[in-house]
Design a protein around this motif. Structure first.
Motif, PDB file in Angstrom:
ATOM      1  N   ILE A   1       6.500   5.940   3.964  1.00 54.54           N
ATOM      2  CA  ILE A   1       6.032   4.908   3.038  1.00 54.54           C
ATOM      3  C   ILE A   1       6.512   3.524   3.443  1.00 54.54           C
ATOM      4  O   ILE A   1       5.784   2.535   3.285  1.00 54.54           O
TER       5      ILE A   1
ATOM      6  N   THR B   1      -1.365   5.309   9.098  1.00 50.97           N
ATOM      7  CA  THR B   1      -0.570   4.801   7.984  1.00 50.97           C
ATOM      8  C   THR B   1      -0.794   3.311   7.806  1.00 50.97           C
ATOM      9  O   THR B   1      -0.672   2.543   8.761  1.00 50.97           O
TER      10      THR B   1
ATOM     11  N   THR C   1       0.265  -0.005   5.208  1.00 52.22           N
ATOM     12  CA  THR C   1       1.239  -0.407   4.193  1.00 52.22           C
ATOM     13  C   THR C   1       1.132  -1.897   3.911  1.00 52.22           C
ATOM     14  O   THR C   1       0.944  -2.698   4.832  1.00 52.22           O
TER      15      THR C   1
ATOM     16  N   LEU D   1       4.540  -2.406  -3.568  1.00 47.46           N
ATOM     17  CA  LEU D   1       4.402  -1.617  -2.347  1.00 47.46           C
ATOM     18  C   LEU D   1       3.177  -0.730  -2.466  1.00 47.46           C
ATOM     19  O   LEU D   1       3.028   0.014  -3.444  1.00 47.46           O
TER      20      LEU D   1
ATOM     21  N   ASN E   1       0.850   1.999  -0.043  1.00 47.36           N
ATOM     22  CA  ASN E   1       0.863   2.746   1.204  1.00 47.36           C
ATOM     23  C   ASN E   1      -0.201   3.831   1.162  1.00 47.36           C
ATOM     24  O   ASN E   1      -0.369   4.504   0.140  1.00 47.36           O
TER      25      ASN E   1
END
Length: 994
Positions: free
Chosen positions: A147, A362, A364, A384, A386
């Motif tokens: 994450i 991924t 983020t 945040l 992700n």
């Protein structure tokens, strides 16, 4: 600013319990400021207490890992960085590779387990505040390291001490605090990793924008990372599972040779066979033509390329004996002797394409902002987002239990479905398919909003954290009703419908060589295979309020305190796919809906009491006290404490010691996990136990227990998987308790830039919550001297064929777990006319890593076992001169072995292999991984370039023998997280600052 420093301290010590109301003595402001300036050391935001960034002057041992140093070592993810710490390297960790075998959090998840005590006993914080779990399936409980991108991280602080009274119930083994970057710098970054061999490549693109202004600051980080799949076939040491056995006299390899290749036989998953269960001795003249027959099972293999006919005689039968087996042309028995074992197909091309390290994508976005409302109060917030997408490819075997031959002997039912196969035999076909794998998509979001400030000499902080993990898991499945419709039938199923899907049944060509080899017609594919998508949602919300400040002054200094409240709510909802809920997946773990929640309330407080100052041998002696009262809706309540001493003897010598307790409520999945069904392969201790006792592979105790159950000495169970069921322990589970002790010595002389610390740690967990494996349950039953009353024997039963089934694996409280060892840290810097040289070495020794399953069980010390090396270390050497720096890193993984344990349990150090005793490799040597890099800072252009090589000497994982229940292998290689699976790789990191 004094406000921010005190607020940082509040965050750093912010989990402490309590119950006391303190009287604050009024003091003159000017006088107090003078006292602070004269007596109070600077208070900075480092985990646990007032420490310097090297962590060596703390009352509790703290290790600090810098993100920029990680880049110079070829470490490009947060997981890489944390696993490099010796406090984690001494135990097998969950990585994206090891997670591909179903793990807590699902495929692709990466977690951190300090001291090897489990990820749910390691608390992870982000900027001093909790960050919620993420993952898929019903066993989500830990923070997923995917994450947080390394591009947003400044450093990671690891508190290597139990700290439940400081931070909460899951800080049993320690605390990991991720600190994000601050300041005005804005950068664009590209990071590449390119192995010398194809597979396992990665690229990361990130941009970070940071600005401070009159009344606050803002930072935004965007990060994208792409990891390419590493398939088994990409590395030769993973692609072929050799037996890896040795001659007891000469040490020469004793593996079976495949005469078709002249090389050692690859023995992975047998592909495309028909198991023959022979009953010819019950018909005709009582003889059989099936090798290894007479009630036993034999593999029949089709000669796909004509090679078998070059090495094996034709299969013949007595024409006057109808019970003898007759097969169509091209079929041969294999694996009934050493010679024929080498001809067994056990390395299908599908295998080379299966995922070892999954493909991962991924994305983020992270943002944080601080805004000063007044000189004494400010607001802060974090956001945040992700998304992780993970793809795993696989292959698998499935089977039909049973078909029958066209039996002319009248021993078994006669079948019309086995053309060309006659005799008194049962048939179990084992086709192979690449219809296996999954795609995981996890969307994670977290928000924090808080306020902090000061009231006089007291600081305060109140914050709210909310996280939500929403994960979809798409799986390729085999329909159970399709397989069950074909079992034990003797004639066509056409005209009937399947029991679950209610579609027309079709006859599958179970004995067709192409079908067995994974080549299916469109009709067969639609009948057998499908897919489904499940969903997991995990929510966590936390409110925390903290105050900290100075209480009053003692002769030795000012007594400081911190106290506050915490409220937390956790909720999980895992909804498997429709096929799983209908119990219609074959040979795969299935489950019901897992749903549950818990609420936690806590009050906490800490005192830092200066006891003695400026006397001989005691420059400073401080006492640290903390306590916490926790009430969990699912597990009751308890109080925990911690007592610590920090003794500065002078001349740079300091001693520190602490003892604390913990109270860990079972995780939600440990309480609420619903109806998980699995199909483990469990070695039956009673299989052919008469011969096993003769050749020494089982003890007399096991043989006696098998006989007591009425199992024949020649019993051979069907070669199929077992069935296990597991679930949560709500109503039965109790909270874990533990005691952690540390004592350490720190030496930081003023006359040189050398520093060192030595810390002894001792953690004991009582009532540990765990889930036994199917092998532990079955083995524990038959190895019990109290067999007739052994509770483990009540956790499984046998079906009418004698096969072990219905193994019940609910979570339970076991007796105890123990972890003891020593941490060493050595630092040295040297400034010269030729630049600055520095050296750092960290080393951890595991003295004990023991577990006691039941009060009557022996305590097994696993320190030094495979996956648990006693010694791990990291050496970092560097040189910096002007804009150039060079870094050399050596990572040390000590020896590990299960040889002593194998010998103790089997009364020998060999294994029986085709009728003879052979030596086995159950130990790994010391392994050293080296990385070298150079960094040049083009300061005028704002560009920094780092280039280097990781695993410089292309070190492969150690090799281990095939010893079921003892070794974890892929191919012939040890499969533990301490070892490098990728091989030598080049890395490049380019940063542009503006």
């Amino acid at each position: 600013m004094q406000t921010s420093k005190l607020s940082s301290l509040a965050l750093a010590i912010g989990g402490i319990l309590a119950s006391s109301v303190f009287t604050v003595l009024a003091q003159d402001t000017t006088q107090q400021e003078e006292q602070n300036a004269e007596k109070a050391p600077e208070r900075i935001s480092v985990l646990g207490s007032r420490i310097r960034t090297d962590g060596l002057d703390q009352a509790s041992p703290v290790e600090v890992l810098k993100a920029d140093v990680a880049i110079s070592q070829g470490l490009s993810t947060l997981g890489d960085l944390l696993r490099s710490s010796t406090v984690a390297a001494g135990a097998n960790q969950i990585t994206s590779a090891t997670s591909t075998s179903l793990s807590e959090g699902g495929t692709g998840v990466e977690t951190i387990s300090l001291r090897g005590l489990g990820a749910n006993r390691t608390l992870v914080l982000l900027n001093g505040r909790r960050i919620g779990p993420a993952g898929t399936r019903g066993a989500v409980s830990a923070f997923d390291l995917n994450i947080m991108p390394l591009a947003a991280v400044d450093r990671v602080e690891i508190l290597k001490d139990g700290a439940s009274s400081l931070y909460g119930s899951d800080a049993v083994a320690g605390v990991v605090n991720i600190i994000t970057k601050q300041g005005d710098e804005s950068v664009v970054n590209v990071n590449l990793s390119q192995p010398m061999e194809s597979g396992g490549e990665s690229v990361r693109l990130s941009a970070s924008f940071g600005r401070t202004f009159d009344r606050g600051s803002v930072r935004v980080v965007a990060d994208y990372r792409k990891d390419r799949e590493l398939a088994r076939g990409d590395r030769s040491f993973f692609d072929c599972a050799e037996a890896y056995y040795f001659d007891t006299a000469t040490g020469a390899r004793k593996d079976v040779i495949d005469p078709r290749t002249g090389s050692f036989h690859c023995n992975d998953l047998p592909s495309g066979h028909v198991w023959v269960y022979d009953y010819a001795n019950f018909g005709g003249d009582g003889t059989t033509n099936v090798p290894n027959g007479g009630g036993a099972s034999t593999l029949m293999q089709y000669d796909y390329d004509g090679s078998l006919s070059q090495f094996l005689p034709p299969f013949t039968a007595d024409p006057n004996n109808p019970a003898h087996l007759r097969v169509p042309q091209g079929w041969y028995p294999v694996n009934y002797s050493r010679e024929t074992a080498g001809l067994t197909n056990s390395s299908h091309p599908f295998q080379s394409l299966t995922t070892l390290v999954p493909e991962r994508d991924t994305k983020t976005l992270f943002a944080e902002v601080n805004y000063e409302l007044t000189d004494d109060a400010s607001l802060y917030a974090e956001a945040l987002f992700n998304r992780r997408e993970t793809i795993r490819n696989g292959y698998r075997q499935f089977w039909n239990l049973f078909h029958y031959t066209n039996d002319g002997a009248g021993v078994l039912p006669d079948s019309t479905l086995s053309p060309g196969w006659t005799g008194a035999q049962g048939l179990s076909s084992t086709p192979i398919t690449d219809h296996s794998g999954e795609t995981i998509t996890v969307d994670y979001r977290r928000f924090v909003i808080g306020a902090e400030g000061a009231i006089g000499n007291w600081s305060w902080d109140i914050n709210f954290q909310s996280s939500r993990s929403d994960g979809d898991y798409y799986n390729k499945i085999i329909f159970n009703d399709a397989i069950r419709s074909q079992e034990f039938i003797t004639e066509s199923c056409v005209g009937s419908n399947l029991s679950v899907r209610n579609i027309p049944c079709i006859d599958l060509p179970w004995l067709d060589p192409n079908f067995l080899n994974g080549q299916f017609s469109p009709e067969a594919r639609a009948f057998l295979f499908g897919d489904e998508t499940g969903n997991t949602i995990y929510k966590q919300e936390t409110v925390e309020a903290i105050m900290s400040g100075d209480l009053f002054e003692l002769p030795a200094g000012i007594v400081g305190t911190a106290f506050g409240l915490q409220f937390q709510r956790d909720e999980i909802l895992d909804t498997p796919g429709e096929v799983t809920l209908a119990r219609n997946t074959w040979g795969s773990s299935s489950a019901g809906v897992t749903a549950g929640s818990s609420r936690t309330k806590a009050v906490f407080a800490e005192l830092q009491v200066p006891l003695i100052r400026d006397v001989p041998l005691i420059n400073r002696l401080d006492l640290e006290l903390s306590a916490r009262y926790t009430d969990v809706s699912t597990s009751g309540n308890d109080a925990t404490y911690k007592v610590g001493l920090n003794w500065d003897l002078g001349a740079g010598v300091r001693m520190r010691a602490s003892q604390g307790t913990s109270f860990r409520s079972p995780a939600l999945y440990e309480l609420y996990l619903n109806d998980q069904q699995g199909f483990p392969r469990v070695a039956d201790p009673c299989a052919n136990w008469g011969t096993a006792l003769t050749n020494g592979s089982i003890t007399q105790l096991v043989a006696d227990n098998c006989a007591a159950e009425g199992i024949a000495p020649t019993f051979r169970p069907p070669a199929t998987s077992n069935t296990s069921f597991s679930g949560g322990g709500l109503g039965n589970l109790q909270a874990e308790t533990s005691v952690a002790r540390t004592i350490g010595l720190v030496y930081t002389p003023e006359w040189t830039k050398f520093s060192m610390s030595v810390d002894y740690f001792d953690i004991e967990i009582d009532g540990e919550v765990t889930q036994l494996t199917a092998g532990q349950v079955v083995s524990g039953c038959y190895n019990s001297p109290e067999f007739s009353t052994e509770p483990l024997c009540n956790l499984f039963n046998r079906d009418n064929l004698g096969r072990i089934e219905n193994i019940r694996l609910n979570y339970l409280n076991i007796a105890s777990q123990y972890n003891r060892g020593i941490d060493f840290i050595f630092n040295y810097d040297l400034d010269t006319d030729y630049g600055r040289f520095f050296a750092n070495y960290n080393h951890t020794i595991q003295i004990e890593a023991a577990q006691q399953l039941l009060p009557t069980s022996p305590k097994d010390n696993r320190a030094g076992w495979l996956g648990r090396p006693r010694h791990v270390g990291n050496l970092n050497l560097g040189w910096t001169h002007n804009d150039l720096s060079v870094n050399w890193t050596t990572r040390y993984v000590g020896t590990s072995s299960l040889e002593d344990r194998y010998r103790a349990l089997n009364n020998r150090s060999t294994i029986t292999y085709w009728g003879e005793q052979v030596d086995i490799q159950l130990s790994t040597p010391s392994v050293f991984y080296h990385a070298v890099s150079g960094t040049y800072d083009f300061s005028k252009q704002g560009v920094t370039i780092t280039a280097g090589v990781a695993n410089l000497f292309d070190k492969e994982p150690p090799k281990l023998s095939n010893v079921p229940n003892y070794t974890s292998r892929i191919g012939t290689s040890a499969f533990y997280s301490q070892y490098d699976f990728i091989g030598r790789r080049f890395f490049l990191d380019v940063t542009y600052s503006f």
